[in-house]
Design an enzyme around this catalytic site. Structure first.
Site, mmCIF file in Angstrom:
data_model
loop_
_atom_site.group_PDB
_atom_site.id
_atom_site.type_symbol
_atom_site.label_atom_id
_atom_site.label_comp_id
_atom_site.label_asym_id
_atom_site.label_seq_id
_atom_site.Cartn_x
_atom_site.Cartn_y
_atom_site.Cartn_z
ATOM 1 N N ASP A 173 3.814 -6.473 3.333
ATOM 2 C CA ASP A 173 3.434 -5.523 4.385
ATOM 3 C C ASP A 173 3.610 -6.117 5.774
ATOM 4 O O ASP A 173 2.787 -5.909 6.658
ATOM 5 C CB ASP A 173 1.971 -5.082 4.176
ATOM 6 C CG ASP A 173 1.580 -3.928 5.081
ATOM 7 O OD1 ASP A 173 2.473 -3.263 5.611
ATOM 8 O OD2 ASP A 173 0.366 -3.700 5.241
ATOM 9 N N ASP A 198 6.416 1.392 6.437
ATOM 10 C CA ASP A 198 5.122 0.723 6.347
ATOM 11 C C ASP A 198 4.202 1.636 5.543
ATOM 12 O O ASP A 198 3.646 2.584 6.073
ATOM 13 C CB ASP A 198 4.569 0.504 7.752
ATOM 14 C CG ASP A 198 3.166 -0.036 7.780
ATOM 15 O OD1 ASP A 198 2.702 -0.539 6.758
ATOM 16 O OD2 ASP A 198 2.518 0.094 8.844
ATOM 17 N N HIS A 218 4.415 3.684 12.694
ATOM 18 C CA HIS A 218 3.366 4.626 13.088
ATOM 19 C C HIS A 218 3.834 5.547 14.205
ATOM 20 O O HIS A 218 3.003 6.088 14.940
ATOM 21 C CB HIS A 218 2.082 3.914 13.529
ATOM 22 C CG HIS A 218 1.462 3.066 12.467
ATOM 23 N ND1 HIS A 218 0.275 2.391 12.648
ATOM 24 C CD2 HIS A 218 1.838 2.775 11.207
ATOM 25 C CE1 HIS A 218 -0.038 1.733 11.551
ATOM 26 N NE2 HIS A 218 0.905 1.949 10.656
ATOM 27 N N GLU A 254 -4.788 2.079 3.247
ATOM 28 C CA GLU A 254 -4.811 0.842 4.039
ATOM 29 C C GLU A 254 -4.853 1.160 5.524
ATOM 30 O O GLU A 254 -5.517 0.467 6.305
ATOM 31 C CB GLU A 254 -3.565 0.004 3.708
ATOM 32 C CG GLU A 254 -3.514 -1.364 4.373
ATOM 33 C CD GLU A 254 -2.790 -1.388 5.712
ATOM 34 O OE1 GLU A 254 -2.783 -2.445 6.355
ATOM 35 O OE2 GLU A 254 -2.255 -0.333 6.131
ATOM 36 N N GLU A 255 -4.154 2.228 5.919
ATOM 37 C CA GLU A 255 -4.002 2.541 7.333
ATOM 38 C C GLU A 255 -5.277 3.068 7.975
ATOM 39 O O GLU A 255 -5.363 3.160 9.198
ATOM 40 C CB GLU A 255 -2.883 3.576 7.513
ATOM 41 C CG GLU A 255 -1.510 3.127 7.010
ATOM 42 C CD GLU A 255 -0.890 2.032 7.858
ATOM 43 O OE1 GLU A 255 -1.552 1.564 8.802
ATOM 44 O OE2 GLU A 255 0.257 1.651 7.591
ATOM 45 N N HIS A 292 0.835 -1.211 0.000
ATOM 46 C CA HIS A 292 0.000 0.000 0.000
ATOM 47 C C HIS A 292 0.864 1.253 0.000
ATOM 48 O O HIS A 292 1.971 1.265 0.541
ATOM 49 C CB HIS A 292 -0.987 0.000 1.174
ATOM 50 C CG HIS A 292 -0.382 0.029 2.541
ATOM 51 N ND1 HIS A 292 -0.018 1.190 3.185
ATOM 52 C CD2 HIS A 292 -0.092 -0.981 3.418
ATOM 53 C CE1 HIS A 292 0.458 0.912 4.383
ATOM 54 N NE2 HIS A 292 0.431 -0.399 4.557
ATOM 55 N N ASP A 325 -0.038 4.426 1.098
ATOM 56 C CA ASP A 325 -0.264 5.453 2.116
ATOM 57 C C ASP A 325 0.532 5.135 3.370
ATOM 58 O O ASP A 325 0.924 3.988 3.610
ATOM 59 C CB ASP A 325 -1.750 5.569 2.451
ATOM 60 C CG ASP A 325 -2.313 4.304 3.094
ATOM 61 O OD1 ASP A 325 -2.081 3.213 2.527
ATOM 62 O OD2 ASP A 325 -2.976 4.404 4.144
#
Length: 475
Positions: A158, A104, A445, A134-135, A65, A67
């Protein structure tokens, strides 16, 4: 790989802000002369024909992904909606200056682009799938049209621990909760701002088991205790977090209280700060709780405050059940990632995860009951399926063999409590066989996110080795 990664990091690509990075992926496909498709939500699919002599091999889907979760330190002035990242490295690790890195899942996209650009690699027909958002609930994967995808082997890149190959994941749903409350003018009370900071936070799937404090939950607990100590306390503001799937690392609240009880309130905050410091030693050593006087223009009534804080204290947080088939795996959890007191009341978001569909539904029911008792309401969004373990997966064995060949050691098969897009692809592509793996990524994150250079090299070579082996297969 890192040349592509740098180009991706040079443009903003937080969730909901993916047009520029999506267009960049399209431009890469155009430069390579490859067939591509970009949909209205910015998902991108790129096709590459099999290398000569491998035309009869079944197609393989490579997926990641585009994003990222955008977080930054308080002293960082960067506008992550408009600016790229400032990458740093010591040769062993890569990170971003005072922001999250977006390894990520940007490193997956970079590896796939490098494979597409490699003219020397024997490979089967390739279908590169780059999804958005995705997040924030797998939104891109939900929207993706898959009818033109022929592959029935999916390599999802991922995952974040080298040598660990994921073969199952939790399903999840997001709950948006609401507790009503309208501010009224003050009646001569003293105003205070309370700051809860210094927590590590982290991914609510991959790090929920580490015992880290949620600033949103802890602030609710602190304020409920303050109300018991200082009757008449009124809530004027409370806010923390930006993403449902991130363990909140700081929360700020404002309260009004009888002026003659100010000393008791300050003493309570000091006592609570010391208690939290002791309680979270070893997992959130930097936790701090402080208060200072501030001017306020209004606050909720004492009755609304009491009801709201009682409800917040009742909402569970963190691990709710462990899995018996995979020792150490969280089976069911929830995380209140975002809260904000607005003009009409408190709005908050909760990420619920479970690999058992009935337990996921049970957590929704529990929150519904708590909110109904507290006079609140909720809506659901982003409900996505889990990915069930396939005991007969051929791709799993092929990936393990490729890893053994490249790295000289055996890989580990695991399930994850994190949400992966594989479950959605399983629904959209009947008969799909999938495995997820990736290089070593730590503290995703968060502003401490870092990516191993050596691990990226090895995982890239494992992926290439797998494709070489798949190129020799026959339909």
């Amino acid at each position: 790989v890192f040349e592509y990664f740098e180009k991706l990091c040079a443009v903003p690509h937080g969730s909901g802000n993916t047009k520029q990075v999506s267009d960049l992926c399209v431009s890469f496909a155009q430069e390579l002369g490859l067939k591509w498709r970009q949909d209205e939500v910015n998902n991108v699919v790129i096709w590459k024909d099999a290398s000569p002599g491998c035309e009869d091999a079944p197609a393989v889907i490579l997926q990641g992904h585009i994003d990222m979760v955008c977080v930054k330190t308080e002293d960082c002035a960067k506008d992550m909606a408009k600016e790229g990242l400032d990458l740093c490295t010591d040769g062993e690790w890569v990170w971003a200056d005072r922001t999250s890195l977006g390894g990520d899942n940007g490193i997956a996209v970079a590896m796939i682009l490098a494979i597409l650009a490699d003219g020397s690699l024997p490979h089967p027909p390739l279908e590169a799938v780059f999804t958005v958002d995705e997040e924030v609930g797998l939104e891109g994967a939900f929207a993706l049209e898959c009818s033109d995808l022929k592959g029935r082997k999916l390599v999802n890149l991922d995952s974040e621990e080298e040598g660990v190959f994921t073969v199952s994941c939790a399903g999840g749903v997001r709950l948006d909760g609401f507790l009503p409350g309208v501010k009224a003018p003050l009646e001569g009370e003293a105003g205070y701002e309370i700051s809860l900071e210094g927590l590590l936070g982290g991914h609510s799937g991959g790090e929920i088991h580490k015992g880290r404090a949620s600033a949103n939950q802890v602030m609710g607990r602190v304020l409920y205790g303050a109300l018991e100590r200082v009757p008449g306390l009124r809530l004027a503001d409370i806010r923390g977090g930006r993403f449902d799937n991130v363990i909140c690392s700081r929360n700020h609240a404002k309260v009004a209280l009888p002026a003659d009880r100010a000393g008791e309130f300050e003493a309570f905050i000091q006592e609570s700060g010391a208690a939290l410091k002791n309680e979270y030693t070893g997992c959130d050593d930097g936790i701090t709780l402080a208060c200072e006087r501030t001017a306020l223009d209004g606050a909720l009534s004492p009755e609304a405050t009491a009801g709201m804080l009682r409800t917040l204290l009742s909402i569970p947080q963190g691990v709710q059940a462990m899995n018996v088939d995979f020792p150490g795996l969280v089976q069911t959890s929830l995380n209140m990632g975002v809260m904000e007191l607005k003009e009409d009341g408190l709005h908050f978001g909760v990420s619920i995860r479970s690999c058992i569909a009935s337990q996921k539904e049970m957590m929704v029911q529990r929150l519904k009951a708590i909110l109904e008792l507290g006079g609140g309401s909720f809506t659901l969004r982003g409900d996505y399926p889990g990915w069930q373990y396939d005991r007969n997966s051929a791709l799993r064995e092929e990936v393990l063999e490729a890893y053994q060949s490249v790295c000289g050691k055996q890989g580990t098969i695991e399930a994850t409590h994190g949400g992966l897009e594989c479950g959605l692809f399983m629904e959209k592509l009947p008969g799909l066989d999938a495995v997820s793996f990736g290089p070593e990524l730590h503290d995703v994150h968060s502003v401490k996110e870092r990516l191993s250079v050596g691990s990226t090299r090895r995982v890239y070579e494992v992926t290439r080795e797998l494709l070489k082996r798949e190129s020799a297969a026959r339909k």
